[in-house]
Design an enzyme around this catalytic site. Sequence first.
Site, PDB file in Angstrom:
ATOM      1  N   ASP A  95       0.853  -1.197   0.000  1.00 13.37           N
ATOM      2  CA  ASP A  95       0.000   0.000   0.000  1.00 13.37           C
ATOM      3  C   ASP A  95       0.882   1.238   0.000  1.00 13.37           C
ATOM      4  O   ASP A  95       2.107   1.145   0.092  1.00 13.37           O
ATOM      5  CB  ASP A  95      -0.896  -0.001   1.243  1.00 13.37           C
ATOM      6  CG  ASP A  95      -0.076   0.000   2.529  1.00 13.37           C
ATOM      7  OD1 ASP A  95       0.240   1.095   3.022  1.00 13.37           O
ATOM      8  OD2 ASP A  95       0.261  -1.091   3.040  1.00 13.37           O
TER       9      ASP A  95
ATOM     10  N   ASP B 136       0.678   3.602   2.402  1.00 12.64           N
ATOM     11  CA  ASP B 136       0.483   4.200   3.710  1.00 12.64           C
ATOM     12  C   ASP B 136      -0.681   5.191   3.595  1.00 12.64           C
ATOM     13  O   ASP B 136      -1.685   4.870   2.966  1.00 12.64           O
ATOM     14  CB  ASP B 136       1.779   4.852   4.214  1.00 12.64           C
ATOM     15  CG  ASP B 136       1.813   4.971   5.736  1.00 12.64           C
ATOM     16  OD1 ASP B 136       1.585   3.943   6.406  1.00 12.64           O
ATOM     17  OD2 ASP B 136       2.061   6.065   6.247  1.00 12.64           O
TER      18      ASP B 136
END
Length: 293
Positions: free
Chosen positions: A210, A212
């Site tokens: 991802d 973040d």
Amino acid sequence: MTATKIAVIGGSGLYQIDGLADADWVTVETPWGAPSDQILTGTLDGIQMAFLPRHGRGHVHSPTSVPYRANIDALKRLGCTDVISVSASGSFREEMAPGDFVIVDQFIDRTFAREKSFFGTGCVAHVSVAHPICPRLGDACETAAKDAGVKVHRGGTYLAMEGPQFSTLAESKMYRESWGADVIGMTNMPEAKLAREAELCYASIAMITDYDSWHPDHGEVDVAQIIATLMGNADKGRDLVSRLPKLLGTERAPCPHGCDRALEYAVLTAPEARDPALVAKLDAVAGRVLSAP
């Protein structure tokens, strides 16, 4: 020359490695308590392997409760020479996208609730972690990733946070913009520091799941999306690991970067002043220097 024995510490999503001959889950007792789980041992392409699921099978340990000292001691006690850490991570860089791998070379340690050293009162030691990753192992991991068809980035700074919560938006922006971190995770510290104290070569592979929370087009961390990306990353991670034995070979010379001699001048406590109880606990990780005349 020393017989190569490769240890793989698997993070979220990577709970086993495939294709081991004579595979066996073994229990290893350490003076630092029980490791995260039993350790899977066997051989792959004629090379000894050991696999430790960092969070335990079934994912029972949080990043804070992982028994890091017991894990590293157990791998050293088993005769491991090289440790490959594989862990799920967030990215602070657009070009380090979910599904990519990053061969980390630096750390910023923001953890605060973990025991970070095997040494202490009664036996004091200071090792250098200026360069916490073994470049030789990093080379092997990069080659294995490319051979596995993984998009891999060589070099990056890993921000180790305490967790278990993900970053606030303000923290994410600070780590990215002010501190220059490239990826973020919760488990490589104090693991890398302890591996250096145990004189083990160590490399870290961050599997990006991802962005973040800093990325304006992706918003906050979505756990469902992370899990979906984890599954794909885990398959690629196992493929990468399966290629390491042939790259590292059956025997290895002393580490050209000195990882296996990190304690050579690190212990400061005079022999007559050392705590016998602590010295006894250090038999596996520091026996080479503490038992020297």
